[in-house]
Design an enzyme around this catalytic site. Structure first.
Site, PDB file in Angstrom:
ATOM      1  N   ASP A  11       0.853  -1.182   0.000  1.00 19.62           N
ATOM      2  CA  ASP A  11       0.000   0.000   0.000  1.00 19.62           C
ATOM      3  C   ASP A  11       0.893   1.237   0.000  1.00 19.62           C
ATOM      4  OD1 ASP A  11      -2.948   1.004   0.476  1.00 19.62           O
ATOM      5  OD2 ASP A  11      -1.652   2.238   1.732  1.00 19.62           O
ATOM      6  N   GLU A  13       0.833   5.652   0.057  1.00 24.15           N
ATOM      7  CA  GLU A  13       0.115   6.921   0.173  1.00 24.15           C
ATOM      8  C   GLU A  13       0.812   7.914  -0.753  1.00 24.15           C
ATOM      9  OE1 GLU A  13      -2.645   6.911   1.651  1.00 24.15           O
ATOM     10  OE2 GLU A  13      -2.417   5.066   2.809  1.00 24.15           O
ATOM     11  N   ASP A 105      -1.987   1.962  -6.907  1.00 22.63           N
ATOM     12  CA  ASP A 105      -0.632   1.825  -6.358  1.00 22.63           C
ATOM     13  C   ASP A 105       0.376   1.475  -7.448  1.00 22.63           C
ATOM     14  OD1 ASP A 105      -1.034   1.802  -3.184  1.00 22.63           O
ATOM     15  OD2 ASP A 105      -2.685   0.722  -4.106  1.00 22.63           O
ATOM     16  N   HIS A 161      -5.510   4.650   5.949  1.00 19.55           N
ATOM     17  CA  HIS A 161      -4.581   5.568   5.298  1.00 19.55           C
ATOM     18  C   HIS A 161      -3.231   5.634   6.005  1.00 19.55           C
ATOM     19  CE1 HIS A 161      -7.506   6.652   2.366  1.00 19.55           C
ATOM     20  NE2 HIS A 161      -8.333   7.184   3.248  1.00 19.55           N
ATOM     21  N   ASP A 166      -2.897  -0.512   6.178  1.00 14.51           N
ATOM     22  CA  ASP A 166      -3.727  -0.867   5.023  1.00 14.51           C
ATOM     23  C   ASP A 166      -3.180  -2.107   4.308  1.00 14.51           C
ATOM     24  OD1 ASP A 166      -5.456   1.183   5.531  1.00 14.51           O
ATOM     25  OD2 ASP A 166      -4.791   2.481   3.904  1.00 14.51           O
TER      26      ASP A 166
END
Length: 207
Positions: A11, A13, A105, A161, A166
């Site tokens: 994951d 961000e 991603d 998040h 995640d």
């Protein structure tokens, strides 16, 4: 799930513009990675780090507020090149399937690698678990990560998040879906030998 096969849950961000309108030249960049490696149904290792953005190195207020990531964290994060090298190293020991929730991603990773003239780090099979989940349950729309885990009567790991939380939540959903697949897969038909103990029948006739 295959034995001696690595399932790599990822994951990221990303940076965000201040408003919904993108400033000139803007594209999302990775600012946090969460990774969990699973081999033989057990978590083999985890990794998390902040990552320094290149094109727009100063985080917007919207980005900091939404992701709870501060400027000093990305300033002290690893470089994109270091991230790519770390990701590449995970395919050395096992054949690997890379699993994400959604396709964003891998799209952002591929795009930022191209912009920085870096090689894409993965050669293994890619799996978008959100699409697998959608097909398995026959949903009309794609389901969000934490809504999906709550539909199983579970809660996500840690904080939504947060990249590592995640990634681990994605791993947990994967295991739940795989268990359901096994439960629903057709079993081999029962043979007459399974229903009757022939040794007892033969003994009866021998008397």
């Amino acid at each position: 799930m295959e034995q001696n096969h690595q399932y790599l849950f990822l994951d990221f961000e990303f940076t965000m513009p201040e408003t919904k309108g993108y400033p000139k030249g803007f594209y999302p960049e990775i600012i946090e990675i969460g990774l969990a490696s699973m081999v033989n149904n057990e978590i083999n290792s985890t990794f998390s780090s902040h990552v320094q953005p290149i094109k727009f190195p100063i985080l917007t207020e919207r980005c900091k507020s939404f992701l709870s990531i501060q400027q000093h964290q990305v300033d002290n994060g690893i470089t994109l090149e270091s991230l790519v090298n770390i990701l590449h190293s995970y395919e050395k020991d096992y054949p690997t399937t890379i699993i994400t929730w959604g396709n964003m991603d891998m799209k952002v990773l591929r795009h930022t690698c191209q912009k920085a003239n870096l090689s894409f780090p993965f050669k293994g099979r890619m799996l978008d678990l959100s699409m697998e989940y959608k097909r398995f349950f026959g949903d009309q729309n794609q389901t969000g990560l934490w809504k999906a885990v709550q539909e199983y009567g579970k809660e996500g790991t840690g904080k939504h998040h947060c990249a590592l939380d995640d990634a681990i939540t994605t791993l947990n959903i994967f295991k739940l879906v795989e268990n359901d697949k096994r439960y629903l897969s057709p079993h081999a038909p029962t043979t007459i030998g399974d229903r009757i103990d022939f040794s007892k029948v033969l003994n009866k006739f021998a008397l």
